[in-house]
Design an enzyme around this catalytic site. Structure first.
Site, short mmCIF file in Angstrom:
data_model
loop_
_atom_site.label_atom_id
_atom_site.label_comp_id
_atom_site.label_asym_id
_atom_site.label_seq_id
_atom_site.Cartn_x
_atom_site.Cartn_y
_atom_site.Cartn_z
N GLU A 147 54.68 -0.51 3.50
CA GLU A 147 55.84 -1.39 3.53
C GLU A 147 56.80 -1.03 4.66
O GLU A 147 57.35 -1.91 5.34
CB GLU A 147 56.59 -1.32 2.18
CG GLU A 147 55.77 -1.77 0.99
CD GLU A 147 55.05 -0.63 0.28
OE1 GLU A 147 54.94 -0.69 -0.95
OE2 GLU A 147 54.61 0.32 0.97
N CYS A 194 56.68 1.81 -4.17
CA CYS A 194 57.08 3.03 -4.87
C CYS A 194 58.57 2.99 -5.24
O CYS A 194 59.38 2.30 -4.62
CB CYS A 194 56.77 4.26 -4.03
SG CYS A 194 57.69 4.39 -2.49
N ALA A 236 12.71 14.73 1.00
CA ALA A 236 12.24 15.62 2.06
C ALA A 236 10.73 15.75 1.95
O ALA A 236 10.14 15.52 0.88
CB ALA A 236 12.90 17.00 1.96
N ARG A 246 31.57 8.72 5.24
CA ARG A 246 32.24 10.01 5.39
C ARG A 246 33.67 9.83 5.87
O ARG A 246 34.60 10.46 5.36
CB ARG A 246 31.47 10.89 6.38
CG ARG A 246 30.14 11.40 5.88
CD ARG A 246 29.42 12.20 6.96
NE ARG A 246 28.13 12.71 6.51
CZ ARG A 246 27.30 13.39 7.28
NH1 ARG A 246 27.62 13.64 8.55
NH2 ARG A 246 26.15 13.83 6.79
N THR A 306 20.96 22.53 -0.03
CA THR A 306 21.04 21.64 1.13
C THR A 306 21.52 22.39 2.36
O THR A 306 21.04 22.18 3.48
CB THR A 306 21.97 20.46 0.83
OG1 THR A 306 21.43 19.70 -0.25
CG2 THR A 306 22.14 19.55 2.03
N ASP A 348 18.98 22.34 5.37
CA ASP A 348 19.32 21.40 6.44
C ASP A 348 20.37 21.90 7.42
O ASP A 348 20.50 21.35 8.51
CB ASP A 348 19.82 20.08 5.84
CG ASP A 348 18.76 19.36 5.05
OD1 ASP A 348 17.58 19.73 5.17
OD2 ASP A 348 19.12 18.43 4.30
N LEU A 408 28.12 17.68 8.12
CA LEU A 408 28.87 16.79 7.21
C LEU A 408 30.10 16.19 7.88
O LEU A 408 31.08 15.86 7.22
CB LEU A 408 29.28 17.54 5.93
CG LEU A 408 28.13 18.17 5.14
CD1 LEU A 408 28.67 18.82 3.86
CD2 LEU A 408 27.06 17.15 4.78
N ARG A 454 30.56 11.33 13.01
CA ARG A 454 30.31 11.37 14.45
C ARG A 454 30.28 9.97 15.05
O ARG A 454 29.68 9.75 16.11
CB ARG A 454 29.02 12.14 14.73
CG ARG A 454 29.13 13.61 14.32
CD ARG A 454 27.94 14.44 14.74
NE ARG A 454 26.75 14.19 13.97
CZ ARG A 454 26.51 14.70 12.76
NH1 ARG A 454 27.41 15.48 12.16
NH2 ARG A 454 25.38 14.44 12.13
N GLU A 497 26.71 14.32 -1.19
CA GLU A 497 25.52 14.00 -0.38
C GLU A 497 24.29 14.78 -0.83
O GLU A 497 23.31 14.84 -0.10
CB GLU A 497 25.81 14.28 1.10
CG GLU A 497 26.53 13.15 1.80
CD GLU A 497 26.15 13.00 3.26
OE1 GLU A 497 24.96 13.13 3.60
OE2 GLU A 497 27.06 12.77 4.07
#
Length: 324
Positions: free
Chosen positions: A46, A69, A156, A178, A190, A194, A198, A201, A257
């Site tokens: 606002e 608010c 996998a 993300r 994970t 991997d 996270l 990009r 994830e």
């Protein structure tokens, strides 16, 4: 209100503990000002819209996705700012359940002689602000589970093997998800298999990476892992305890994830609010790692209803929403 909702979506994942609100001010049928909650939660939508509208706010209508608010914090109440600017009418999508507001904003506006309406596009607003509403109402973070499955239900090629399942369009979607989350969580398995970053990009959104967390009852982050270098925190305890802890830190939207055990633990606890499932046409065979650690997808989807579906290149995205 459609425009205000789209503006509010721009702020998803960036507003800390505050809701992602959009505001549109209309004067004599013309757009006079627009605003959305700024990074970190301030300034409010606002305030931004009033600043753009200037003198044209007097006698205008303000469309706001959430009740303005009513409490004093680092800034004064938005309801008082709207009244002081001479707004004649305020249309809101939903009321604010925060005990500091909870009808108080609309009361301020009505005492100032401003016509108030609420309920326009309420369902859309509730979905857009589900993170904030879940944290306030259920005292936990909203959970958005993302999984990518091969055509035969694997994540996998084998235990400990990093496997690319989905294509570039699906990967871009995941990075956008993300960017729209306050925090992101994976299991220690994970991390070891991997070594993920996270981060977001996508060009122009790299500064919107969510805060990383790792869920593990035992063990610490490998010191050389990406997440250790990014300062990720290890969370211990049950799924309800973790979500309560994150809510106390002001985290509205948590993206989970995986991997398979973590996903199953959230699903079996009944604490997944949205399930974003990406299905690849690729098959990985019987040696592949099961997507939900032995839980069948049919079982996992029983508490959900289909929300939307779309093709992402050669992959299929299906979004499910919990019925509760």
């Amino acid at each position: 209100m459609d425009v205000a909702l789209r503006l509010g979506r721009r702020a998803l994942g960036t507003t800390a503990e505050n809701p992602n609100v959009g505001c549109v001010i209309v004067h004599d049928g013309r757009l006079a000002g627009v605003g959305w909650t700024q990074p970190g939660g301030r300034p409010h939508a606002e305030t931004e819209a009033l600043k753009m509208a200037g003198d044209k706010a007097r006698g205008a209508t303000a469309y706001v996705t959430l009740e303005p608010c009513a409490h004093h914090g680092r800034t004064g109440p938005c309801a008082e700012a709207l009244a002081a600017a001479g707004i004649a009418r305020v249309v809101t999508a939903i009321e604010d359940p925060d005990p500091r507001v909870s009808g108080g904003g609309l009361a301020i506006l009505r005492r100032a002689g401003i016509a108030c309406e609420t309920g326009l596009k309420a369902d859309e607003a509730r979905r857009d602000m589900a993170g904030f509403l879940t944290r306030i109402g259920k005292k936990r973070s909203q959970v958005i589970l993302k999984m990518a499955f091969s055509d035969d239900g694997k994540i996998a090629a084998g235990t400990g093997q990093r496997t690319a399942i989905s294509g570039p369009e699906a990967k871009a979607y995941v990075h956008l998800l993300r960017a729209q989350s306050n925090a992101i969580l994976v299991g220690m398995g994970t991390v070891r298999a991997d070594d993920p970053e996270l981060t977001c990009r996508l060009p122009g959104l790299r500064n919107r990476s969510p805060r990383p967390f790792v869920m593990s009852r035992h063990g610490n982050l490998p010191p050389a892992s990406h997440l250790a270098r990014l300062g990720a925190e290890v969370l211990r305890g049950s799924v309800p305890q973790v979500l309560e802890d994150l809510a106390l830190r002001g985290i509205n939207r948590l993206m989970v994830e995986g991997g398979a055990r973590v996903a199953r633990s959230f699903l079996e606890a009944g604490l997944v609010d949205e399930f974003h499932l990406i299905r690849s046409p690729r098959t990985l065979g019987p040696e592949g790692l099961d997507g939900l650690d032995g839980l069948s997808l049919d079982q996992a989807l029983q508490p959900f209803t289909l929300l939307e579906q779309e093709k992402l290149g050669s992959d299929l995205l299906t979004v499910y929403e919990a019925r509760n």
